[in-house]
Design a protein around this motif. Sequence first.
Motif, PDB file in Angstrom:
ATOM      1  N   THR A 209     -81.444  -8.206  21.404  1.00 26.79           N
ATOM      2  CA  THR A 209     -81.769  -6.858  21.876  1.00 26.79           C
ATOM      3  C   THR A 209     -82.765  -6.173  20.960  1.00 26.79           C
ATOM      4  O   THR A 209     -83.773  -5.603  21.402  1.00 26.79           O
ATOM      5  CB  THR A 209     -80.488  -6.015  21.988  1.00 26.79           C
ATOM      6  OG1 THR A 209     -79.625  -6.593  22.967  1.00 26.79           O
ATOM      7  CG2 THR A 209     -80.811  -4.576  22.378  1.00 26.79           C
ATOM      8  N   HIS A 210     -82.496  -6.221  19.667  1.00 27.57           N
ATOM      9  CA  HIS A 210     -83.372  -5.490  18.754  1.00 27.57           C
ATOM     10  C   HIS A 210     -84.661  -6.239  18.444  1.00 27.57           C
ATOM     11  O   HIS A 210     -85.639  -5.637  18.003  1.00 27.57           O
ATOM     12  CB  HIS A 210     -82.599  -5.132  17.482  1.00 27.57           C
ATOM     13  CG  HIS A 210     -81.548  -4.095  17.711  1.00 27.57           C
ATOM     14  ND1 HIS A 210     -80.199  -4.381  17.746  1.00 27.57           N
ATOM     15  CD2 HIS A 210     -81.667  -2.764  17.991  1.00 27.57           C
ATOM     16  CE1 HIS A 210     -79.522  -3.280  17.999  1.00 27.57           C
ATOM     17  NE2 HIS A 210     -80.383  -2.288  18.151  1.00 27.57           N
ATOM     18  N   LYS A 213     -86.646  -4.902  21.174  1.00 27.02           N
ATOM     19  CA  LYS A 213     -86.970  -3.506  20.883  1.00 27.02           C
ATOM     20  C   LYS A 213     -88.130  -3.433  19.896  1.00 27.02           C
ATOM     21  O   LYS A 213     -89.035  -2.599  20.035  1.00 27.02           O
ATOM     22  CB  LYS A 213     -85.742  -2.803  20.306  1.00 27.02           C
ATOM     23  CG  LYS A 213     -85.994  -1.342  19.954  1.00 27.02           C
ATOM     24  CD  LYS A 213     -84.754  -0.696  19.373  1.00 27.02           C
ATOM     25  CE  LYS A 213     -85.024   0.752  18.970  1.00 27.02           C
ATOM     26  NZ  LYS A 213     -83.831   1.378  18.359  1.00 27.02           N
ATOM     27  N   LEU A 218     -88.155  -4.246  25.776  1.00 24.61           N
ATOM     28  CA  LEU A 218     -86.895  -3.862  26.419  1.00 24.61           C
ATOM     29  C   LEU A 218     -87.202  -3.070  27.679  1.00 24.61           C
ATOM     30  O   LEU A 218     -88.113  -2.233  27.704  1.00 24.61           O
ATOM     31  CB  LEU A 218     -86.054  -3.000  25.478  1.00 24.61           C
ATOM     32  CG  LEU A 218     -85.265  -3.675  24.357  1.00 24.61           C
ATOM     33  CD1 LEU A 218     -84.442  -2.635  23.608  1.00 24.61           C
ATOM     34  CD2 LEU A 218     -84.369  -4.770  24.890  1.00 24.61           C
ATOM     35  N   CYS A 219     -86.436  -3.325  28.725  1.00 20.01           N
ATOM     36  CA  CYS A 219     -86.587  -2.562  29.967  1.00 20.01           C
ATOM     37  C   CYS A 219     -86.136  -1.127  29.736  1.00 20.01           C
ATOM     38  O   CYS A 219     -85.041  -0.884  29.205  1.00 20.01           O
ATOM     39  CB  CYS A 219     -85.752  -3.204  31.072  1.00 20.01           C
ATOM     40  SG  CYS A 219     -85.689  -2.239  32.609  1.00 20.01           S
ATOM     41  N   TRP A 220     -87.001  -0.172  30.118  1.00 19.87           N
ATOM     42  CA  TRP A 220     -86.655   1.234  29.926  1.00 19.87           C
ATOM     43  C   TRP A 220     -85.515   1.658  30.849  1.00 19.87           C
ATOM     44  O   TRP A 220     -84.797   2.607  30.557  1.00 19.87           O
ATOM     45  CB  TRP A 220     -87.890   2.089  30.196  1.00 19.87           C
ATOM     46  CG  TRP A 220     -87.713   3.531  29.808  1.00 19.87           C
ATOM     47  CD1 TRP A 220     -87.422   4.564  30.618  1.00 19.87           C
ATOM     48  CD2 TRP A 220     -87.805   4.061  28.479  1.00 19.87           C
ATOM     49  NE1 TRP A 220     -87.320   5.734  29.907  1.00 19.87           N
ATOM     50  CE2 TRP A 220     -87.557   5.454  28.571  1.00 19.87           C
ATOM     51  CE3 TRP A 220     -88.083   3.505  27.232  1.00 19.87           C
ATOM     52  CZ2 TRP A 220     -87.583   6.291  27.473  1.00 19.87           C
ATOM     53  CZ3 TRP A 220     -88.107   4.349  26.136  1.00 19.87           C
ATOM     54  CH2 TRP A 220     -87.854   5.711  26.258  1.00 19.87           C
ATOM     55  N   CYS A 222     -82.767  -0.476  32.080  1.00 12.00           N
ATOM     56  CA  CYS A 222     -81.443  -1.030  31.754  1.00 12.00           C
ATOM     57  C   CYS A 222     -81.263  -1.328  30.275  1.00 12.00           C
ATOM     58  O   CYS A 222     -80.165  -1.688  29.836  1.00 12.00           O
ATOM     59  CB  CYS A 222     -81.208  -2.315  32.546  1.00 12.00           C
ATOM     60  SG  CYS A 222     -82.294  -3.689  32.059  1.00 12.00           S
ATOM     61  N   GLU A 223     -82.321  -1.192  29.477  1.00 11.67           N
ATOM     62  CA  GLU A 223     -82.284  -1.460  28.037  1.00 11.67           C
ATOM     63  C   GLU A 223     -81.907  -2.904  27.711  1.00 11.67           C
ATOM     64  O   GLU A 223     -81.327  -3.189  26.665  1.00 11.67           O
ATOM     65  CB  GLU A 223     -81.335  -0.486  27.327  1.00 11.67           C
ATOM     66  CG  GLU A 223     -81.801   0.962  27.421  1.00 11.67           C
ATOM     67  CD  GLU A 223     -80.932   1.893  26.594  1.00 11.67           C
ATOM     68  OE1 GLU A 223     -79.849   1.456  26.142  1.00 11.67           O
ATOM     69  OE2 GLU A 223     -81.335   3.052  26.393  1.00 11.67           O
ATOM     70  N   LYS A 224     -82.247  -3.813  28.633  1.00 13.59           N
ATOM     71  CA  LYS A 224     -82.049  -5.237  28.417  1.00 13.59           C
ATOM     72  C   LYS A 224     -83.411  -5.902  28.192  1.00 13.59           C
ATOM     73  O   LYS A 224     -84.441  -5.400  28.648  1.00 13.59           O
ATOM     74  CB  LYS A 224     -81.358  -5.882  29.616  1.00 13.59           C
ATOM     75  CG  LYS A 224     -79.981  -5.315  29.932  1.00 13.59           C
ATOM     76  CD  LYS A 224     -78.979  -5.646  28.835  1.00 13.59           C
ATOM     77  CE  LYS A 224     -77.583  -5.140  29.216  1.00 13.59           C
ATOM     78  NZ  LYS A 224     -76.593  -5.415  28.147  1.00 13.59           N
ATOM     79  N   ARG A 236     -94.333   2.469  29.114  1.00 12.55           N
ATOM     80  CA  ARG A 236     -93.052   1.781  28.993  1.00 12.55           C
ATOM     81  C   ARG A 236     -93.072   0.512  29.823  1.00 12.55           C
ATOM     82  O   ARG A 236     -93.966   0.319  30.658  1.00 12.55           O
ATOM     83  CB  ARG A 236     -91.914   2.690  29.447  1.00 12.55           C
ATOM     84  CG  ARG A 236     -91.821   3.999  28.685  1.00 12.55           C
ATOM     85  CD  ARG A 236     -90.923   4.967  29.408  1.00 12.55           C
ATOM     86  NE  ARG A 236     -90.947   6.279  28.755  1.00 12.55           N
ATOM     87  CZ  ARG A 236     -90.500   7.380  29.334  1.00 12.55           C
ATOM     88  NH1 ARG A 236     -90.008   7.326  30.574  1.00 12.55           N
ATOM     89  NH2 ARG A 236     -90.535   8.537  28.692  1.00 12.55           N
ATOM     90  N   HIS A 242     -85.984  -2.334  38.283  1.00 15.41           N
ATOM     91  CA  HIS A 242     -85.470  -1.133  37.617  1.00 15.41           C
ATOM     92  C   HIS A 242     -86.505  -0.016  37.548  1.00 15.41           C
ATOM     93  O   HIS A 242     -86.205   1.070  37.025  1.00 15.41           O
ATOM     94  CB  HIS A 242     -84.991  -1.484  36.201  1.00 15.41           C
ATOM     95  CG  HIS A 242     -83.790  -2.369  36.185  1.00 15.41           C
ATOM     96  ND1 HIS A 242     -83.509  -3.235  35.158  1.00 15.41           N
ATOM     97  CD2 HIS A 242     -82.796  -2.550  37.106  1.00 15.41           C
ATOM     98  CE1 HIS A 242     -82.401  -3.898  35.420  1.00 15.41           C
ATOM     99  NE2 HIS A 242     -81.952  -3.492  36.605  1.00 15.41           N
TER     100      HIS A 242
END
Length: 275
Positions: A209-210, A213, A218-220, A222-224, A236, A242
């Motif tokens: 994840t990071h 980031k 990262l998808c704005w 779903c943050e995946k 973004r 999404h």
Amino acid sequence: QVSVPTWAEMGSVKKDTVAHKPAPAPQGGNLDSMLVMLQSDLSRQGISTSTKGLCASCQKPIAGQVVTALGNTWHPEHFVCTHCQKEMGGSNFFEKDGAPYCERDYFQLFSPRCGLCNEPILDVSWPRSAGECSDAQCFHEKDGQQYCHQDFYELFSTRCQGCGQAILENYISALSALWHPECFVCRECYAPFLQGSFFEHGGRPFCETHYHKQRGSLCWGCEKPIAGRCITAMARKFHPEHFVCAFCLKQLNKGTFKEQNDKPYCHPCFLKLFG
């Protein structure tokens, strides 16, 4: 008939009677001095007594408590550190040239000094190699110079890439560096890599994840992480599914939306809300 003695007769009886009085106790004397005096009185009365030897310090007989050390006997108050004069009857002591020293003074006076902190090295029985000893009193040697355990590792040990401290035992080798096991974690969330896999960015380890980031992937919505196709809009990135209208949630395509207050809207919702 009983005759009563005259005053002269009573005086003569008193004069002829010899009373044995104990010798007076010495003024300010200690227990051993009193016992020696008592021993002398008993000897004059024919009672056999024995001493525990002569004190190696004052050369007087010991009749009470005794300290046996260095092949001699001592009054407890006379068995003292040669340097600080502290009584050592019940304490550890060290010998140097036949003289007793308390532990603190012995190390301060006679132990070798660390080449960095100049403090006495307490354990000088043999030099230790790196990793062999974890005791802070160990003696290490390098290039002919002696060091205490802490300063030896401070100067010469390998450093952990994570915390910068010396590595003394187990370590992880990764990213061309060595790490304490507890320091090899995601540099953003500090989560350990339980599955043994990690992502690298800028020479540092990250969880998935990071990592994304850091890379801005990262998808704005779903943050995946985005691994395949993506839409870039409003500076973004989004999974295509999404990127939706903020009001009706209908999927949008790049170039077919309106932006208001940093949110995307389809044309009908934009006109309904802001037209």
